[in-house]
Scaffold this motif. Structure first.
Motif, PDB file in Angstrom:
ATOM      1  N   ASN A 177      47.783  33.199  45.323  1.00  0.00           N
ATOM      2  CA  ASN A 177      47.117  34.503  45.380  1.00  0.00           C
ATOM      3  C   ASN A 177      45.717  34.342  45.937  1.00  0.00           C
ATOM      4  O   ASN A 177      45.025  33.386  45.620  1.00  0.00           O
ATOM      5  N   SER A 220      45.400  42.218  33.774  1.00  0.00           N
ATOM      6  CA  SER A 220      45.767  43.620  33.959  1.00  0.00           C
ATOM      7  C   SER A 220      44.610  44.433  34.535  1.00  0.00           C
ATOM      8  O   SER A 220      44.824  45.327  35.348  1.00  0.00           O
ATOM      9  N   LYS A 227      44.404  43.755  38.281  1.00  0.00           N
ATOM     10  CA  LYS A 227      45.463  44.402  39.045  1.00  0.00           C
ATOM     11  C   LYS A 227      45.235  45.893  39.210  1.00  0.00           C
ATOM     12  O   LYS A 227      45.757  46.510  40.123  1.00  0.00           O
TER      13      LYS A 227
END
Length: 172
Positions: free
Chosen positions: A2, A168, A171
């Motif tokens: 990533n 989270s 994202k």
């Protein structure tokens, strides 16, 4: 792999910057950098020793230089900054320009308990305080620093910040 770029964790002492930082770096497969540890390498002394001999002003200059050098030399990392780093020499502006800043916002009461649990001798800033005074000192420090920390791109206010929670937020 990533592409996460540069992630800077900011917050008060004992907020979890190093713990979460190591977990995040491992999760994304990138380098973890502890800014304070890097400063120790640069100056050849512990931070309390350097503070004692050179004063806070000189320390903050070394901190700024080290922060900028590391950011320029690395395109991807997770960095745990020292608690005061965002508050001097426009470091918070610099980190926001270079990458993603995340404020780990833990309550002063929880932070004081963590510091006591870890042993105040590991935190030179707090070693002279008893429990009640420590809680007040952490509150005072939070009051002085929150305006800088609140400039972070991501703010996570929770006394139990986990790796999953941070991911989270990244994202969203």
């Amino acid at each position: 792999m990533n592409q996460i770029g540069r992630i800077y964790l900011v917050g008060l002492p004992a907020s979890g910057k190093t713990t979460i930082g190591k977990q995040l770096a491992e999760h994304f497969g990138v380098q973890f950098i502890d800014l304070d540890a890097e400063i120790v390498k640069v100056v050849g002394q512990s931070i309390p020793e350097y503070f004692g001999f050179q004063g806070e002003g000189n320390f903050r200059i070394k901190e700024k230089e080290t922060l900028r050098n590391l950011g320029s030399a690395n395109e991807q990392f997770v960095m745990a900054t020292g608690g005061g780093a965002p508050c001097f020499h426009f470091n918070m502006d610099h980190m926001n320009e270079m990458g993603t800043t995340i404020f780990l916002d833990v309550s002063p009461g929880d932070l004081a308990l963590r510091i006591l649990g870890q042993g105040v001798e590991k935190r030179p800033l707090f070693k002279s305080y008893d429990q009640q005074d420590l809680i007040q000192e952490v509150r005072d420090l939070a009051e002085r620093r929150h305006s800088f920390y609140n400039e972070a791109k991501i703010k996570i206010r929770d006394n139990r910040i986990t790796l999953d929670k941070v991911i989270s937020y990244l994202k969203s």
